[in-house]
Enzyme design. Structure first.
Site, PDB file in Angstrom:
ATOM      1  N   HIS A   1      -3.590 -11.418   0.054  1.00  0.00           N
ATOM      2  CA  HIS A   1      -3.161 -10.192  -0.588  1.00  0.00           C
ATOM      3  C   HIS A   1      -4.379  -9.430  -1.082  1.00  0.00           C
ATOM      4  O   HIS A   1      -4.692  -9.412  -2.262  1.00  0.00           O
ATOM      5  CB  HIS A   1      -2.184 -10.506  -1.710  1.00  0.00           C
ATOM      6  CG  HIS A   1      -0.912 -11.091  -1.204  1.00  0.00           C
ATOM      7  ND1 HIS A   1      -0.648 -12.436  -1.213  1.00  0.00           N
ATOM      8  CD2 HIS A   1       0.158 -10.508  -0.647  1.00  0.00           C
ATOM      9  CE1 HIS A   1       0.531 -12.646  -0.699  1.00  0.00           C
ATOM     10  NE2 HIS A   1       1.055 -11.495  -0.343  1.00  0.00           N
TER      11      HIS A   1
ATOM     12  N   HIS B   1       2.086  -2.103  -0.436  1.00  0.00           N
ATOM     13  CA  HIS B   1       3.150  -3.099  -0.590  1.00  0.00           C
ATOM     14  C   HIS B   1       2.749  -4.306  -1.432  1.00  0.00           C
ATOM     15  O   HIS B   1       3.609  -4.975  -1.996  1.00  0.00           O
ATOM     16  CB  HIS B   1       3.682  -3.544   0.777  1.00  0.00           C
ATOM     17  CG  HIS B   1       2.843  -4.573   1.444  1.00  0.00           C
ATOM     18  ND1 HIS B   1       1.703  -4.249   2.127  1.00  0.00           N
ATOM     19  CD2 HIS B   1       2.985  -5.907   1.505  1.00  0.00           C
ATOM     20  CE1 HIS B   1       1.170  -5.371   2.596  1.00  0.00           C
ATOM     21  NE2 HIS B   1       1.926  -6.384   2.240  1.00  0.00           N
TER      22      HIS B   1
END
Length: 90
Positions: free
Chosen positions: A1, A42
Site C-alpha cells: 500500500h 483507493h
C-alpha cells in the site's frame, strides 16, 4: 500500500477499460475521471493494518467510523480533505 501499488492499480484499470472497449464507447469523461481518481486514492494514508486489527485494538479510526470499514472510510475522508485543501473541489 504505497505509491507503487497505486500506480499498479491505475495501470490495471487503464488496461481493463481500454482493452475491453469500455473507453471510449461506454465510459463518459466524468466516469473516466472518477475511475482514475478512485484508483489513485483507493488506499491513501493506509495504516498497513487490516480493518479487523483496527477494530479489535480499539484504534481511533475504528472508533471514529463505528467499526464500519475504518480504513475505507479513512481513505475517502482523507482523500476528500486533501482535494479540498488543494481547492480543486467545487
Amino acid at each position: 500500500h504505497n505509491a507503487t501499488h497505486a500506480a499498479d492499480v491505475l495501470q490495471t484499470l487503464h488496461m481493463i477499460i481500454t482493452c475491453s472497449g469500455m473507453l471510449p464507447h461506454y465510459v463518459d469523461s466524468v466516469t473516466h475521471l472518477a475511475m482514475i481518481l478512485s484508483a489513485v486514492v483507493h488506499d491513501y494514508e493506509h495504516e498497513g493494518k487490516t480493518n479487523d486489527f483496527l477494530i479489535n485494538s480499539l484504534h481511533p479510526l475504528a472508533m471514529r467510523y463505528n467499526d464500519r470499514s475504518p480504513m475505507e472510510n479513512h481513505h475517502v475522508a482523507a482523500s476528500l480533505s486533501l482535494l479540498s485543501s488543494m481547492d480543486v473541489l467545487p
